[in-house]
Design a protein around this motif. Structure first.
Motif, PDB file in Angstrom:
ATOM      1  N   LEU A  55     111.208 101.381 -12.486  1.00 31.25           N
ATOM      2  CA  LEU A  55     112.471 100.835 -12.977  1.00 31.25           C
ATOM      3  C   LEU A  55     113.361 100.398 -11.821  1.00 31.25           C
ATOM      4  CD1 LEU A  55     113.356 103.289 -15.887  1.00 31.25           C
ATOM      5  CD2 LEU A  55     112.871 100.848 -16.090  1.00 31.25           C
ATOM      6  N   ARG A  56     113.456 101.250 -10.803  1.00 28.75           N
ATOM      7  CA  ARG A  56     114.317 100.946  -9.655  1.00 28.75           C
ATOM      8  C   ARG A  56     113.796  99.722  -8.890  1.00 28.75           C
ATOM      9  NH1 ARG A  56     113.446 106.760  -9.168  1.00 28.75           N
ATOM     10  NH2 ARG A  56     115.177 107.845 -10.161  1.00 28.75           N
ATOM     11  N   LEU A  57     112.477  99.666  -8.713  1.00 31.68           N
ATOM     12  CA  LEU A  57     111.878  98.531  -8.005  1.00 31.68           C
ATOM     13  C   LEU A  57     112.139  97.226  -8.756  1.00 31.68           C
ATOM     14  CD1 LEU A  57     108.406 100.096  -7.096  1.00 31.68           C
ATOM     15  CD2 LEU A  57     110.201  99.483  -5.466  1.00 31.68           C
ATOM     16  N   LEU A  58     111.932  97.248 -10.054  1.00 33.09           N
ATOM     17  CA  LEU A  58     112.081  96.031 -10.844  1.00 33.09           C
ATOM     18  C   LEU A  58     113.540  95.625 -10.973  1.00 33.09           C
ATOM     19  CD1 LEU A  58     110.166  94.085 -12.274  1.00 33.09           C
ATOM     20  CD2 LEU A  58     110.598  95.324 -14.400  1.00 33.09           C
ATOM     21  N   GLU A  59     114.443  96.599 -11.102  1.00 34.26           N
ATOM     22  CA  GLU A  59     115.866  96.297 -11.182  1.00 34.26           C
ATOM     23  C   GLU A  59     116.320  95.537  -9.931  1.00 34.26           C
ATOM     24  OE1 GLU A  59     119.995  96.135 -11.926  1.00 34.26           O
ATOM     25  OE2 GLU A  59     118.277  96.365 -13.263  1.00 34.26           O
ATOM     26  N   ARG A  60     115.894  96.008  -8.762  1.00 29.31           N
ATOM     27  CA  ARG A  60     116.277  95.338  -7.517  1.00 29.31           C
ATOM     28  C   ARG A  60     115.696  93.918  -7.447  1.00 29.31           C
ATOM     29  NH1 ARG A  60     115.464 100.521  -4.927  1.00 29.31           N
ATOM     30  NH2 ARG A  60     113.383  99.868  -4.257  1.00 29.31           N
ATOM     31  N   ALA A  61     114.439  93.786  -7.859  1.00 28.79           N
ATOM     32  CA  ALA A  61     113.781  92.481  -7.785  1.00 28.79           C
ATOM     33  C   ALA A  61     114.413  91.486  -8.746  1.00 28.79           C
ATOM     34  CB  ALA A  61     112.287  92.637  -8.086  1.00 28.79           C
ATOM     35  N   VAL A  62     114.727  91.931  -9.954  1.00 21.02           N
ATOM     36  CA  VAL A  62     115.341  91.031 -10.927  1.00 21.02           C
ATOM     37  C   VAL A  62     116.762  90.664 -10.485  1.00 21.02           C
ATOM     38  CG1 VAL A  62     116.102  90.769 -13.318  1.00 21.02           C
ATOM     39  CG2 VAL A  62     113.922  91.883 -12.833  1.00 21.02           C
ATOM     40  N   ALA A  63     117.508  91.647  -9.972  1.00 21.64           N
ATOM     41  CA  ALA A  63     118.865  91.371  -9.487  1.00 21.64           C
ATOM     42  C   ALA A  63     118.833  90.287  -8.412  1.00 21.64           C
ATOM     43  CB  ALA A  63     119.496  92.647  -8.946  1.00 21.64           C
ATOM     44  N   SER A  64     117.862  90.367  -7.518  1.00 20.74           N
ATOM     45  CA  SER A  64     117.729  89.362  -6.468  1.00 20.74           C
ATOM     46  C   SER A  64     117.382  88.002  -7.059  1.00 20.74           C
ATOM     47  CB  SER A  64     116.645  89.802  -5.475  1.00 20.74           C
ATOM     48  OG  SER A  64     116.401  88.799  -4.518  1.00 20.74           O
TER      49      SER A  64
END
Length: 218
Positions: free
Chosen positions: A37-46
């Motif tokens: 979740l944390r990895l994907l949240e950062r990637a989507v935010a970017s």
């Protein structure tokens, strides 16, 4: 790229570092560990900041209810719900689990898994996280457990014309009548060698098969 417009759900989750590929190809990942979740949240935010995608990005959550293979455990549900609530760029579109022995009607494991799943879903709702589409049923459950169908099902082996070996056997006969299947593929080969082997010889890796009599092996 090939005209597919419907969502494609990646059931196996993803390795760290694959987030950008999921986003690039508009794939819906299954979250099987809280760190994803944390990895994907950062990637989507970017990706949102660079205007490559619009948020929020759809994900499904897999809950381990007894298969002990992939999925977050019941003990992690509160933490997972909080992590989802803290991920404004992600949207939970579905929640699911996988049955270990849906074809076995002599055991209560499927009912136990279903109960654990429902409890986990209620934990999500209690944290004000909507679980999205619910799906539990694999091939055996599609064929013989309609009470588990929920919002969506995931046929596997039955797509190829194969019914599991239900226990008791009467269940298999019943499933075949209700859901007749036609084999969708065949496996064909050619023999490339034959040899005559005396009794007492091991064949193959670790000599798992030992000839009890003189045998012709292909």
């Amino acid at each position: 790229a090939v005209g597919i417009r419907q969502p494609i759900l990646v059931l196996s989750g993803f390795w760290p570092g694959e987030e950008r590929h999921l986003i690039e190809h508009r794939l819906t990942p299954a979250i099987t560990r809280i760190d994803q979740l944390r990895l994907l949240e950062r990637a989507v935010a970017s990706a949102v900041r660079s205007r490559r995608v619009r948020g929020p990005y759809a994900v499904h959550l897999k809950i381990d209810t007894g298969m002990n293979r992939l999925g977050v455990s019941a003990a992690e549900m509160n933490s997972v719900a909080q992590a989802l609530a803290d991920s404004p760029h992600l949207r939970l579109d579905g929640t699911f689990t996988h049955f270990s022995s849906a074809e076995d009607f002599t055991s209560g494991q499927t009912e136990q898994q279903e109960s654990l799943f429902r409890a986990a879903v209620e934990q999500l709702r209690a944290a004000r996280v909507h679980p999205g589409i619910l799906h539990l049923a694999n091939s055996a459950a599609v064929a013989a457990r309609p009470e588990t169908w929920a919002d969506m099902v995931r046929p596997g082996a039955i797509l190829y014309g194969y019914h599991q070996f239900f226990d008791p056997l009467e269940r298999k006969v019943e499933a075949e009548k209700k859901l007749p299947l036609r084999p969708a593929f065949s496996l064909r080969t050619r023999i490339i060698a034959m040899r005559d082997v005396p009794a007492g010889q091991g064949i193959g890796y670790n000599a798992r098969f030992v000839t009890e009599r003189p045998s012709r092996v292909a």
